[in-house]
Write a protein that holds these residues in place. Structure first.
Motif, short mmCIF file in Angstrom:
data_model
loop_
_atom_site.label_atom_id
_atom_site.label_comp_id
_atom_site.label_asym_id
_atom_site.label_seq_id
_atom_site.Cartn_x
_atom_site.Cartn_y
_atom_site.Cartn_z
N ILE A 390 48.66 42.46 49.61
CA ILE A 390 47.52 43.06 50.31
C ILE A 390 46.20 42.56 49.72
O ILE A 390 45.26 42.24 50.47
N VAL A 391 46.10 42.47 48.41
CA VAL A 391 44.86 42.01 47.77
C VAL A 391 44.55 40.58 48.17
O VAL A 391 43.41 40.25 48.53
N ILE A 392 45.57 39.72 48.12
CA ILE A 392 45.35 38.31 48.50
C ILE A 392 45.01 38.20 49.98
O ILE A 392 44.10 37.44 50.37
N SER A 409 31.11 31.73 48.12
CA SER A 409 31.98 32.78 48.66
C SER A 409 33.41 32.60 48.17
O SER A 409 34.12 33.59 47.90
N VAL A 410 33.87 31.36 48.04
CA VAL A 410 35.22 31.11 47.52
C VAL A 410 35.34 31.58 46.08
O VAL A 410 36.29 32.27 45.71
N VAL A 414 37.72 34.67 44.83
CA VAL A 414 38.80 34.44 43.86
C VAL A 414 38.59 35.32 42.63
O VAL A 414 39.55 35.90 42.09
N VAL A 415 37.35 35.44 42.19
CA VAL A 415 37.06 36.31 41.04
C VAL A 415 37.44 37.76 41.37
O VAL A 415 38.05 38.46 40.54
N GLY A 416 37.10 38.21 42.56
CA GLY A 416 37.46 39.57 42.96
C GLY A 416 38.96 39.79 42.99
O GLY A 416 39.46 40.83 42.55
N ILE A 417 39.70 38.80 43.51
CA ILE A 417 41.16 38.91 43.54
C ILE A 417 41.73 38.98 42.13
O ILE A 417 42.61 39.80 41.82
N LEU A 422 44.23 41.89 37.64
CA LEU A 422 44.20 42.27 36.22
C LEU A 422 44.24 43.79 36.07
O LEU A 422 44.96 44.32 35.21
N LEU A 423 43.47 44.49 36.89
CA LEU A 423 43.50 45.95 36.85
C LEU A 423 44.89 46.49 37.19
O LEU A 423 45.37 47.46 36.58
N LEU A 424 45.53 45.85 38.17
CA LEU A 424 46.89 46.27 38.54
C LEU A 424 47.84 46.15 37.36
O LEU A 424 48.63 47.06 37.09
N GLU A 425 47.76 45.04 36.64
CA GLU A 425 48.67 44.83 35.52
C GLU A 425 48.39 45.80 34.37
O GLU A 425 49.31 46.23 33.68
N VAL A 426 47.13 46.13 34.17
CA VAL A 426 46.78 47.04 33.07
C VAL A 426 47.14 48.48 33.41
O VAL A 426 47.62 49.24 32.55
#
Length: 462
Positions: A390-392, A409-410, A414-417, A422-426
């Protein structure tokens, strides 16, 4: 100490069993089933079509933005008013148009004949005859200087933009094959931009400065070529593709890429080669623009316009496309990197192992400091794969909705993704991890056993 020893022994035993399990998996005989190649073929076809359609989608989007939207059309051509090469070319065209439509030599000769008819002395009449040619040259010089000043002034930018806006809708009509348009399509197929508004401004400026002869300048229809016959065929084709496919062509290419990757047996490998294919296709498109520039300049220069003007014109028209291609090459490179990280190569696996270990330590540290996400973290872990998709997908959707795509914008997408992942993994809490409360309880129990044993020993001594 017995409790701690038992806990460490249990952990060591679990690690030994996991290692033994991995060894049995590696030694187990691999049974290969006969696979149906249909799925792989469909995947390959979808991915190849997506790679081939991607450059066409870029051209279609460019045509749609540049040719259909008036604001974008004006934004593309308006900066040309500040280009010295274009200013010089426009000045030459206006002066030539006035000289072709106004008989300056005849006007001066008529004026000289009128003066001679005034019964002037012979020496005065001879002087008038000698001044005829210089007077004509002076008028031409006056026209030249007036045109140069006007074209170099800020007012010319407004006149230029006005001309662009007035002719844009007619340009669309020409591309669509309609009749009666003010942007002209000559017999040889050259698409031109009218300078009528600019010439009228020059005429008004001359009259305002007190030069009455300017009132004799007739209505002049003069135009400068924007696209030659061969290039116009390409523009019309691209425009028709953009209208036929419309806004949805990039989405079609994206859907084919997604379907091809979903059908692939090894999705990481399919994603990797898709990214490589897109990089190659976009680089070929950029090379095609370079070849097109040489062809354009060879076609229009020097027969239609100077080479410097032709180069400025082509660069201005294709500026947005170059920016989009650079952004898409960067995005495809990010796709290649991401596909490699999720692949099956040993370096990729080692990198993922190190990353997982680092995240595990980060989660343990957070839990020890009372930042345990508990049920929310367990839910994130259960839905981890879906959340990643969903994030991608959301990032891709944002890029497609913010067309034209830019390098900025790219990068920010990419930084936002990456931040979201990273937040998901933590925050996630894997089901197999030891809860910190249980660990603390075990440690406390172990310490309690030590206290009991020490107490029993002390009692025995007593």
């Amino acid at each position: 100490m017995a409790g701690k020893d038992e806990l460490e022994d249990l952990r060591r035993r679990v690690a030994e069993l996991e290692a033994e399990n991995d060894g049995l998996r590696s030694e187990a005989p691999i049974t290969r089933k006969r696979r149906n190649p249909t799925r792989s073929i469909l995947s390959a076809v979808a991915l190849v079509l997506a790679i081939l359609l991607a450059p066409i989608a870029v051209l279609g989007t460019w045509a749609r933005l540049e040719l259909v939207e008036t604001d974008r059309f004006v934004a593309t051509f308006a900066p040309l008013a500040d280009s010295p090469e274009v200013q010089s070319y426009v000045s030459d065209q206006i002066v030539t148009a006035i000289d072709d439509n106004v008989d300056i030599d005849g006007m001066v000769a008529d004026l000289a004949d009128g003066l001679k008819g005034l019964d002037l002395p012979p020496r005065a009449q001879d002087a008038i005859g000698l001044l005829t040619a210089p007077a004509a040259d002076g008028i031409r010089g006056l026209i030249d200087s007036t045109v140069d000043k006007l074209v170099a002034s800020p007012a010319f930018a407004d006149v230029w933009e006005q001309a662009l806006r007035q002719t844009h809708s007619r340009a669309i009509a020409i591309i669509q094959g309609q009749e009666g348009t003010a942007i002209q399509l000559s017999d040889d197929g050259t698409l031109s931009l009218d300078l009528d508004v600019v010439i009228e401004k020059v005429k008004a400026q001359l009259i305002e400065n007190g030069f009455g002869f300017a009132s004799s300048i007739p209505v002049i229809h003069k135009s400068i070529p924007l696209v030659t016959a061969d290039a116009f065929v390409l523009v019309r084709t691209v425009y028709q593709v953009a209208i036929a496919a419309g806004y949805w062509l990039p989405w079609v290419a994206l859907a084919l890429a997604a379907a091809g990757i979903a059908l692939a047996r090894i999705r990481s490998r399919a994603l990797l080669w898709t990214g490589v294919g897109l990089v190659v296709s976009f680089l070929l498109l950029a090379a095609g623009l370079g070849i097109g520039k040489l062809f354009f300049m060879g076609t229009v220069s020097p027969s239609i316009m100077p080479s410097a003007t032709a180069e400025v014109l082509f660069d201005q028209i294709t500026e947005m496309m170059h920016s989009v291609i650079a952004a898409l090459v960067l995005l495809s490179a990010f796709v290649v990197i991401g596909a490699w990280i999720t692949g099956r190569s040993r370096p990729a696996k080692a990198l993922r192992t190190s990353g997982n270990a680092a995240f595990a330590k980060a989660r343990e540290s957070a839990d020890r400091n009372g930042l345990n996400t508990k049920g929310f973290g367990a839910a994130l872990d259960r839905w981890r794969s879906a959340i990643i998709v969903i994030v991608i997908a959301l990032g891709v959707f944002i890029l497609f909705m913010s067309r034209p795509v830019s390098v900025g914008s790219v990068v920010w997408t990419v930084v936002g993704i990456l931040v979201a992942l990273l937040l998901l993994e933590v925050l996630r809490r894997p089901a197999g991890s030891t809860p910190p409360a249980a660990t603390a309880h075990a440690d406390a129990a172990a310490e309690g056993d030590d206290v009991d044993e020490n107490g029993q020993e002390a009692e025995a001594v007593r």
